[in-house]
Design a protein around this motif. Structure first.
Motif, short mmCIF file in Angstrom:
data_model
loop_
_atom_site.label_atom_id
_atom_site.label_comp_id
_atom_site.label_asym_id
_atom_site.label_seq_id
_atom_site.Cartn_x
_atom_site.Cartn_y
_atom_site.Cartn_z
N ILE A 1 0.86 -1.18 0.00
CA ILE A 1 0.00 0.00 0.00
C ILE A 1 0.90 1.24 0.00
CG2 ILE A 1 -1.84 1.25 1.18
CD1 ILE A 1 -2.64 -1.53 0.13
N GLU A 2 0.84 1.99 -1.09
CA GLU A 2 1.70 3.17 -1.22
C GLU A 2 0.85 4.43 -1.06
OE1 GLU A 2 4.28 3.11 -4.55
OE2 GLU A 2 5.03 1.10 -4.10
N ILE A 3 1.14 5.16 -0.01
CA ILE A 3 0.41 6.40 0.28
C ILE A 3 1.20 7.53 -0.38
CG2 ILE A 3 -0.43 7.93 2.08
CD1 ILE A 3 -0.44 5.32 3.87
N ASN A 4 0.69 8.03 -1.48
CA ASN A 4 1.43 9.00 -2.28
C ASN A 4 1.02 10.44 -2.02
OD1 ASN A 4 2.80 6.89 -3.47
ND2 ASN A 4 1.43 6.75 -5.22
N GLN A 5 -0.08 10.65 -1.31
CA GLN A 5 -0.52 12.01 -0.95
C GLN A 5 -1.05 12.02 0.47
OE1 GLN A 5 -0.52 11.17 -5.04
NE2 GLN A 5 -2.24 10.51 -3.80
N ARG A 6 -0.59 13.00 1.24
CA ARG A 6 -1.09 13.23 2.60
C ARG A 6 -1.47 14.70 2.72
NH1 ARG A 6 3.14 9.68 3.12
NH2 ARG A 6 2.85 7.85 4.49
N TYR A 7 -2.64 14.97 3.28
CA TYR A 7 -3.11 16.34 3.49
C TYR A 7 -3.63 16.46 4.91
CZ TYR A 7 -3.55 16.29 -1.67
OH TYR A 7 -3.34 16.15 -3.03
N PRO A 8 -3.43 17.60 5.56
CA PRO A 8 -4.13 17.83 6.82
C PRO A 8 -5.64 17.84 6.56
CG PRO A 8 -2.37 19.45 6.48
CD PRO A 8 -2.54 18.72 5.19
N LEU A 9 -6.42 17.45 7.54
CA LEU A 9 -7.87 17.43 7.40
C LEU A 9 -8.40 18.79 6.94
CD1 LEU A 9 -10.57 15.93 7.78
CD2 LEU A 9 -10.53 16.67 10.18
N ALA A 10 -7.81 19.86 7.43
CA ALA A 10 -8.27 21.20 7.07
C ALA A 10 -8.04 21.53 5.59
CB ALA A 10 -7.57 22.25 7.94
N GLU A 11 -7.18 20.75 4.91
CA GLU A 11 -6.89 21.00 3.50
C GLU A 11 -7.59 20.00 2.59
OE1 GLU A 11 -2.68 21.33 2.87
OE2 GLU A 11 -2.43 22.75 4.53
#
Length: 325
Positions: A294-304
């Motif tokens: 499982i490759e997580i390629n994008q992470r954003y804060p919840l607010a974004e």
């Protein structure tokens, strides 16, 4: 109090706002969990725009999958306890820092699987599971076509289908996405912006075509997908990122070789506790054993979250996208 994304009127990414919400104490059969990671899926876009109606109307907190820690359980809850790491993929309302929900929707995350992996793979991974093992039981010798091969479900699907022994053909929309799909189990990847995928499938298969086509794109790929199937092949429509498939005369299926067509959803395949546990267990097994990464390629804060949706709809994402509460 918790922070939650709320939709008060359907619209674009800007329709989502971050608000303070109360989290109720767990009632009978419920658990309160604190989220550690939240999955983002195209399904969430459909609910945000109103393409799929919100089950309880507006306002709505979107999101269907997340991972977290159990903070409190109500009476009658069995199988989980306070402090357990859990995940789910079948309860709308995930875009929040904490929530109370039915405990029978939760599965425990096993050792060897991180919270971020679990949050990003439950909906996509169990979708791949039912597509490969139950909608059509893929086996060695089968030839399959999968559209949007570099997406979140696609990267899981490619690895898993290759493990099952199939010849796996995919489509993608850029050279980078083509290479990404090839690195995740796809034997052949067609750049649909530069090549005619129907013609390429015919070349790859020597004119024999495919046993099954998996299509989450919809309008743009529907007719071509039917032309990629061998006689009595199965067309599986499980999404519509380019728009819904237009009305059709069912006689088209007979004209193109007595084809079959189905429109499954994950929720029909994990409708019972036993089905949920079986699907999640099969997914956890292939991840723990290194068959599927499982490759997580994008992470954003919840607010974004608005930016996350804009990037998803703009096809600027690959693999898995998660929100961090």
């Amino acid at each position: 109090m918790a922070k939650a994304i709320r939709i008060n009127a359907h619209g674009g990414p800007e329709a989502m706002t971050l608000e303070d919400v109360d989290v109720a104490a767990p009632a009978v059969g419920e658990a309160r969990i604190r989220h550690t990671a939240i999955g983002v899926n195209f399904l969430d876009v459909y609910f945000r725009t109103g393409l799929y109606p919100a089950p309880n109307g507006l306002p709505l907190t979107p999101g269907h999958e997340a991972a977290g820690v159990v903070e409190e359980i109500g009476p009658g809850v069995h199988g989980i306890k306070v402090g357990d790491r859990v995940a789910y993929a079948s309860a709308i309302g995930a875009y929040t820092t904490a929530r109370t929900m039915p405990a029978d929707k939760l599965v425990k995350i096993p050792e060897g699987v991180s919270d971020e992996e679990a949050a990003g793979m439950m909906l996509k991974g169990m979708t791949a599971e039912y597509l490969l093992r139950r909608t059509f039981e893929v086996k060695a010798g089968h030839t399959v076509l999968y559209h949007a091969a570099a997406g979140g479900v696609g990267l899981i699907f490619g690895q898993w289908a290759k493990h099952l022994g199939a010849t796996v053909i995919g489509t993608a929309g850029s050279p980078d996405k083509v290479e990404l799909a090839r690195a995740h189990g796809f034997d052949h990847v067609i750049n649909y912006r530069e090549q005619n995928f129907v013609e390429e499938v015919a070349k790859i298969t020597g004119g024999k075509k495919c046993d099954v086509v998996y299509d989450s794109v919809g309008k743009d790929t529907f007719e071509g997908s039917l032309d990629c199937l061998n006689p009595r092949g199965l067309f599986v429509s499980f999404g519509q990122s380019s728009g819904p498939i237009p009305p059709m005369n069912v006689g088209l299926l007979s004209q193109k070789g007595s084809l079959y067509m189905t429109r499954p959803t994950l929720f029909s395949y994990i409708g019972t506790r036993a089905e949920l546990e079986e699907s999640a267990g099969a997914l956890f097994d292939v991840v723990k054993n290194g068959i599927v990464k499982i490759e997580i390629n994008q992470r954003y804060p919840l607010a974004e979250v608005a930016q996350a949706h804009a990037d998803l709809e703009g096809r600027r994402t690959t693999g898995t996208t998660i929100l961090i509460p």
